[in-house]
Design a protein around this motif. Structure first.
Motif, PDB file in Angstrom:
ATOM      1  N   PHE A 154       0.740  -1.547  -0.210  1.00  9.78           N
ATOM      2  CA  PHE A 154      -0.140   0.097  -0.111  1.00  9.78           C
ATOM      3  C   PHE A 154       0.826   1.231  -0.121  1.00  9.78           C
ATOM      4  O   PHE A 154       1.763   1.244   0.571  1.00  9.78           O
ATOM      5  N   SER A 155       0.411   2.304  -0.519  1.00 12.55           N
ATOM      6  CA  SER A 155       1.074   3.580  -0.573  1.00 12.55           C
ATOM      7  C   SER A 155       0.895   3.998   0.933  1.00 12.55           C
ATOM      8  O   SER A 155       0.279   3.801   1.649  1.00 12.55           O
ATOM      9  N   GLY A 156       1.544   5.141   1.193  1.00  9.66           N
ATOM     10  CA  GLY A 156       1.467   5.950   2.529  1.00  9.66           C
ATOM     11  C   GLY A 156       0.113   6.362   2.697  1.00  9.66           C
ATOM     12  O   GLY A 156      -0.532   6.150   4.037  1.00  9.66           O
ATOM     13  N   GLY A 157      -1.004   7.089   1.718  1.00  9.12           N
ATOM     14  CA  GLY A 157      -2.201   7.282   2.028  1.00  9.12           C
ATOM     15  C   GLY A 157      -3.061   6.141   2.178  1.00  9.12           C
ATOM     16  O   GLY A 157      -4.037   6.091   2.886  1.00  9.12           O
ATOM     17  N   MET A 158      -2.965   5.179   1.164  1.00  7.91           N
ATOM     18  CA  MET A 158      -3.673   3.699   1.543  1.00  7.91           C
ATOM     19  C   MET A 158      -3.431   3.230   2.834  1.00  7.91           C
ATOM     20  O   MET A 158      -4.192   2.452   3.384  1.00  7.91           O
ATOM     21  N   ARG A 159      -2.366   3.164   3.300  1.00  9.69           N
ATOM     22  CA  ARG A 159      -1.946   2.576   4.839  1.00  9.69           C
ATOM     23  C   ARG A 159      -2.855   3.225   5.813  1.00  9.69           C
ATOM     24  O   ARG A 159      -3.499   2.789   6.552  1.00  9.69           O
ATOM     25  N   GLN A 160      -2.787   4.918   5.514  1.00  9.21           N
ATOM     26  CA  GLN A 160      -3.497   5.471   6.496  1.00  9.21           C
ATOM     27  C   GLN A 160      -5.099   5.241   6.324  1.00  9.21           C
ATOM     28  O   GLN A 160      -5.594   5.270   7.389  1.00  9.21           O
ATOM     29  N   ARG A 161      -5.680   5.008   5.123  1.00 11.15           N
ATOM     30  CA  ARG A 161      -7.044   4.748   4.774  1.00 11.15           C
ATOM     31  C   ARG A 161      -7.160   3.333   5.655  1.00 11.15           C
ATOM     32  O   ARG A 161      -8.049   3.147   6.133  1.00 11.15           O
ATOM     33  N   ALA A 162      -6.312   2.357   5.479  1.00 15.86           N
ATOM     34  CA  ALA A 162      -6.487   0.996   6.265  1.00 15.86           C
ATOM     35  C   ALA A 162      -6.553   1.247   7.617  1.00 15.86           C
ATOM     36  O   ALA A 162      -7.339   0.516   8.274  1.00 15.86           O
ATOM     37  N   MET A 163      -5.720   2.024   8.278  1.00 17.34           N
ATOM     38  CA  MET A 163      -5.979   2.478   9.740  1.00 17.34           C
ATOM     39  C   MET A 163      -7.376   2.993  10.124  1.00 17.34           C
ATOM     40  O   MET A 163      -7.611   2.593  11.132  1.00 17.34           O
ATOM     41  N   LEU A 184       2.648  12.525   5.273  1.00 15.09           N
ATOM     42  CA  LEU A 184       1.850  12.415   4.055  1.00 15.09           C
ATOM     43  C   LEU A 184       2.117  13.594   3.244  1.00 15.09           C
ATOM     44  O   LEU A 184       2.146  14.654   3.977  1.00 15.09           O
ATOM     45  N   ASP A 185       2.185  13.554   1.984  1.00 15.47           N
ATOM     46  CA  ASP A 185       2.182  14.843   1.276  1.00 15.47           C
ATOM     47  C   ASP A 185       0.977  15.610   1.355  1.00 15.47           C
ATOM     48  O   ASP A 185      -0.072  15.075   1.836  1.00 15.47           O
ATOM     49  N   VAL A 186       1.159  16.789   0.981  1.00 17.15           N
ATOM     50  CA  VAL A 186      -0.108  18.047   1.227  1.00 17.15           C
ATOM     51  C   VAL A 186      -1.451  17.432   0.568  1.00 17.15           C
ATOM     52  O   VAL A 186      -2.591  17.456   1.165  1.00 17.15           O
ATOM     53  N   THR A 187      -1.310  16.821  -0.828  1.00 19.99           N
ATOM     54  CA  THR A 187      -2.436  16.513  -1.227  1.00 19.99           C
ATOM     55  C   THR A 187      -3.204  15.549  -0.533  1.00 19.99           C
ATOM     56  O   THR A 187      -4.538  15.146  -0.373  1.00 19.99           O
ATOM     57  N   LEU A 193      -8.363  14.297   5.511  1.00 22.13           N
ATOM     58  CA  LEU A 193      -8.817  15.175   6.463  1.00 22.13           C
ATOM     59  C   LEU A 193     -10.491  15.259   5.950  1.00 22.13           C
ATOM     60  O   LEU A 193     -11.408  15.296   6.786  1.00 22.13           O
ATOM     61  N   HIS A 194     -10.570  15.255   4.789  1.00 20.73           N
ATOM     62  CA  HIS A 194     -11.905  15.408   4.171  1.00 20.73           C
ATOM     63  C   HIS A 194     -12.661  13.983   4.300  1.00 20.73           C
ATOM     64  O   HIS A 194     -13.895  13.990   4.824  1.00 20.73           O
ATOM     65  N   LEU A 195     -11.670  13.011   4.565  1.00 26.70           N
ATOM     66  CA  LEU A 195     -12.373  11.545   4.591  1.00 26.70           C
ATOM     67  C   LEU A 195     -12.959  11.636   6.073  1.00 26.70           C
ATOM     68  O   LEU A 195     -13.965  10.975   6.412  1.00 26.70           O
ATOM     69  N   LEU A 196     -11.955  12.078   6.904  1.00 25.28           N
ATOM     70  CA  LEU A 196     -12.456  11.928   8.342  1.00 25.28           C
ATOM     71  C   LEU A 196     -13.642  12.649   8.365  1.00 25.28           C
ATOM     72  O   LEU A 196     -14.519  12.340   9.472  1.00 25.28           O
TER      73      LEU A 196
END
Length: 329
Positions: A154-163, A184-187, A193-196
């Motif tokens: 998983f990419s960094g963003g996907m790992r955070q989504r998995a968490m 994580l990069d700004v994008t 944050l919008h997901l949360l």
């Protein structure tokens, strides 16, 4: 709206080579249903220790005192088996670094299903279906296939989504998000944050968001608490604190944020560094770095006192800070 969480006099001492020292001291705050609180401050201010203290996710021999009441039930002193049943089911936590929090040798699906196995009555097929649903909910494409991947795939963003999917597995009432956009990069940060925010609205959760980024708090939270040297030095609504800060540390944090409407501006930093656990002064901990300090600040610790409805600050100059800051500008 009823109160979910009430924290009073929370003090946490950690074992160090110098003995047990207070990493968090006399912390007070409350959280209502569907409420959101931003906890801000520099690294080492006690934000993460405060969050871990709520669920006693602390090193061995750490000491926790004070009161943490969850829906009227006292958690300090609660037996470990009772606390384990509450973690994840009613209060869930997203940790800072997903690559460290996720088990690198277990597939993502299994790590989501672990929480479902403990906190739900779903059978194996039901847990698998719910895991697919959670990954889809957090925006991971082709979730049926990605369940069988390992964290390094998983990419960094996907790992955070998995968490986030793991944290939401049992539909908790409170989400503790400990710097969920670190590294994580700004994008991707903006997406997380919008997901949360969306998930909190849809699921009716309350949230405590730990961050050092004031812009994140302004966008994601209704209320904010500012921590320094293990204590809350100011708290109130985001509008109150950002529009009229009443603690010099809060003022310094706000002044250090660049203004996008003013080109070629001079950034204003806070001189010095926060005190270590063994170097905290008898009076106000911020006094050595404060441009408004008086002799009283060096000897007497200011209490966190109300200065307006819903707005409190721990500063002897709180009532005059707006005028003093204008004079110093």
């Amino acid at each position: 709206m009823s109160t979910l969480l009430s924290v009073s006099g929370l003090t946490t001492r950690l074992l160090t080579p110098a003995g047990l020292l207070a990493a968090v001291e006399d912390v007070d705050f409350t959280l209502d249903e569907r409420d959101s609180l931003g906890l801000v401050g520099e690294s080492g201010s006690g934000k993460s220790v405060t969050m871990r203290s709520l669920l006693r996710l602390l090193p061995q021999r750490a000491e926790v005192e004070g009161s943490v009441r969850w829906r009227g039930r006292e958690l300090v002193g609660l037996p470990e088996n009772a606390l384990r049943a509450l973690r994840g089911r009613e209060i869930a936590m997203i940790f800072q670094e997903p690559m460290s929090a996720l088990n690198p040798v277990l597939r993502i699906g299994l790590q989501i299903e672990e929480s479902l196995k403990v906190h739900t009555d779903l059978d194996r097929a039901g847990r698998r279906a719910r895991a697919v649903e959670l990954l889809a909910l957090t925006g991971i494409p082709t979730p049926e296939r990605r369940l069988d991947d390992f964290p390094h795939q998983f990419s960094g963003g996907m790992r955070q989504r998995a968490m986030i999917a793991i944290a939401l597995a049992a539909s908790p009432a409170l989400l503790l998000a400990d710097e969920p956009t670190t590294a994580l990069d700004v994008t991707i940060q903006d997406q997380i944050l919008h997901l949360l925010a969306r998930l909190r609205r849809e699921m009716g959760m309350a949230m405590i968001l730990v961050t050092h980024d004031l812009a994140v708090v302004a966008e994601s939270c209704e209320r904010v608490a500012v921590m320094y040297a293990g204590r809350i030095v100011e708290r109130g609504t985001v509008r109150q604190v950002f529009a009229a800060p009443r603690h010099p540390y809060t003022l310094g944090l706000l002044r250090s944020v660049p203004d996008g409407d003013r080109p070629r501006q001079k950034l204003r930093s806070i001189e010095g560094t926060p005190p270590g656990l063994g170097n905290r002064t008898r009076g106000c901990a911020f006094q050595p770095r404060c441009g408004f300090a008086t002799a009283q600040c060096a000897t007497d610790r200011p209490p966190l006192a109300d200065i307006a409805p819903g707005h409190a600050a721990a500063c002897w100059q709180a009532g005059r800070l707006t005028d003093l800051s204008r004079e110093a500008a």
